[in-house]
Design a protein around this motif. Sequence first.
Motif, PDB file in Angstrom:
ATOM      1  N   UNK A  91       0.836  -1.197   0.000  1.00  0.00           N
ATOM      2  CA  UNK A  91       0.000   0.000   0.000  1.00  0.00           C
ATOM      3  C   UNK A  91       0.875   1.252   0.000  1.00  0.00           C
ATOM      4  N   UNK A  92       1.904   1.244   0.834  1.00  0.00           N
ATOM      5  CA  UNK A  92       2.833   2.384   0.886  1.00  0.00           C
ATOM      6  C   UNK A  92       3.551   2.550  -0.450  1.00  0.00           C
ATOM      7  N   UNK A  93       3.992   1.450  -1.040  1.00  0.00           N
ATOM      8  CA  UNK A  93       4.718   1.521  -2.313  1.00  0.00           C
ATOM      9  C   UNK A  93       3.833   2.071  -3.429  1.00  0.00           C
ATOM     10  N   UNK A  94       2.591   1.614  -3.517  1.00  0.00           N
ATOM     11  CA  UNK A  94       1.690   2.116  -4.562  1.00  0.00           C
ATOM     12  C   UNK A  94       1.460   3.608  -4.400  1.00  0.00           C
ATOM     13  N   UNK A  95       1.308   4.071  -3.165  1.00  0.00           N
ATOM     14  CA  UNK A  95       1.083   5.498  -2.951  1.00  0.00           C
ATOM     15  C   UNK A  95       2.345   6.305  -3.269  1.00  0.00           C
ATOM     16  N   UNK A  96       3.456   5.887  -2.705  1.00  0.00           N
ATOM     17  CA  UNK A  96       4.691   6.669  -2.843  1.00  0.00           C
ATOM     18  C   UNK A  96       5.172   6.693  -4.293  1.00  0.00           C
ATOM     19  N   UNK A  97       5.140   5.555  -4.954  1.00  0.00           N
ATOM     20  CA  UNK A  97       5.604   5.509  -6.347  1.00  0.00           C
ATOM     21  C   UNK A  97       4.507   5.965  -7.306  1.00  0.00           C
ATOM     22  N   UNK A  98       3.320   5.379  -7.145  1.00  0.00           N
ATOM     23  CA  UNK A  98       2.250   5.583  -8.117  1.00  0.00           C
ATOM     24  C   UNK A  98       1.514   6.894  -8.012  1.00  0.00           C
ATOM     25  N   UNK A  99       1.359   7.418  -6.810  1.00  0.00           N
ATOM     26  CA  UNK A  99       0.683   8.712  -6.688  1.00  0.00           C
ATOM     27  C   UNK A  99       1.709   9.827  -6.503  1.00  0.00           C
ATOM     28  N   UNK A 100       2.514   9.733  -5.469  1.00  0.00           N
ATOM     29  CA  UNK A 100       3.467  10.796  -5.172  1.00  0.00           C
ATOM     30  C   UNK A 100       4.512  10.934  -6.278  1.00  0.00           C
ATOM     31  N   UNK A 101       5.131   9.832  -6.660  1.00  0.00           N
ATOM     32  CA  UNK A 101       6.175   9.879  -7.687  1.00  0.00           C
ATOM     33  C   UNK A 101       5.654  10.353  -9.027  1.00  0.00           C
ATOM     34  N   UNK A 103       3.012  12.156  -9.570  1.00  0.00           N
ATOM     35  CA  UNK A 103       2.658  13.573  -9.449  1.00  0.00           C
ATOM     36  C   UNK A 103       3.899  14.453  -9.603  1.00  0.00           C
ATOM     37  N   UNK A 104       4.949  14.118  -8.870  1.00  0.00           N
ATOM     38  CA  UNK A 104       6.164  14.937  -8.880  1.00  0.00           C
ATOM     39  C   UNK A 104       6.861  14.892 -10.240  1.00  0.00           C
ATOM     40  N   UNK A 105       6.927  13.711 -10.847  1.00  0.00           N
ATOM     41  CA  UNK A 105       7.677  13.559 -12.097  1.00  0.00           C
ATOM     42  C   UNK A 105       6.838  13.769 -13.361  1.00  0.00           C
ATOM     43  N   UNK A 106       5.521  13.606 -13.259  1.00  0.00           N
ATOM     44  CA  UNK A 106       4.655  13.716 -14.432  1.00  0.00           C
ATOM     45  C   UNK A 106       3.786  14.957 -14.439  1.00  0.00           C
ATOM     46  N   UNK A 107       2.928  15.092 -13.437  1.00  0.00           N
ATOM     47  CA  UNK A 107       1.950  16.177 -13.441  1.00  0.00           C
ATOM     48  C   UNK A 107       2.542  17.535 -13.081  1.00  0.00           C
ATOM     49  N   UNK A 108       3.416  17.586 -12.088  1.00  0.00           N
ATOM     50  CA  UNK A 108       3.955  18.879 -11.649  1.00  0.00           C
ATOM     51  C   UNK A 108       4.740  19.578 -12.763  1.00  0.00           C
ATOM     52  N   UNK A 142      -2.523  11.559 -14.622  1.00  0.00           N
ATOM     53  CA  UNK A 142      -3.553  11.605 -13.576  1.00  0.00           C
ATOM     54  C   UNK A 142      -4.262  10.255 -13.446  1.00  0.00           C
ATOM     55  N   UNK A 143      -4.533   9.601 -14.564  1.00  0.00           N
ATOM     56  CA  UNK A 143      -5.172   8.278 -14.515  1.00  0.00           C
ATOM     57  C   UNK A 143      -4.290   7.265 -13.796  1.00  0.00           C
ATOM     58  N   UNK A 144      -3.001   7.301 -14.076  1.00  0.00           N
ATOM     59  CA  UNK A 144      -2.068   6.377 -13.419  1.00  0.00           C
ATOM     60  C   UNK A 144      -2.063   6.605 -11.916  1.00  0.00           C
ATOM     61  N   UNK A 145      -1.979   7.855 -11.500  1.00  0.00           N
ATOM     62  CA  UNK A 145      -1.923   8.119 -10.064  1.00  0.00           C
ATOM     63  C   UNK A 145      -3.260   7.838  -9.385  1.00  0.00           C
ATOM     64  N   UNK A 146      -4.360   8.016 -10.100  1.00  0.00           N
ATOM     65  CA  UNK A 146      -5.663   7.687  -9.534  1.00  0.00           C
ATOM     66  C   UNK A 146      -5.775   6.193  -9.287  1.00  0.00           C
TER      67      UNK A 146
END
Length: 165
Positions: A91-101, A103-108, A142-146
Amino acid sequence: MNTFASIIHILTLLTTALMAGLFFSYSFSVNSGLSQLNDSAYLLAMQSINKAILNPVFFICFFGTVVLLPLNAYLQYDGRLTINFSLYGLSAAFYIIGLFGVTILGNVPLNDTLEAFDLGNVSQEAIKAMRETFEDPWNKWHSIRTIAVIISFSLLSIATVLPKR
């Protein structure tokens, strides 16, 4: 589970659920509405949303969950590699890589490019080109992080209700 671990666990469930709900509802309501706007209105709305999201409540949930998920996994660890502990870690890995990462590397970076774009001093062709450069890649990230945050919350929830083994 001690009181501190219980509080962290509840806060982790809450912040992860809030982030999953935010990204899910954005995908299926805000993006749908924005897609109907003309190019100028779309870019202006995205610039406005990108500024509005940067607020203390969002930051607490977004960054707090990055800390809470691994802390929660650590506090749940009892010296054995259990299914529950593995689910908390995933769960932590999916959030940190998939949402946080993502967001920082793609959306921002896309948001930063859009922020620097001065809608008042460019042609309609430039506005159209900016939308074409921004919208599809931003929505893809955004779809990936969602999906990642929904998986993160699901794994966290499953680990919460599974009997400890």
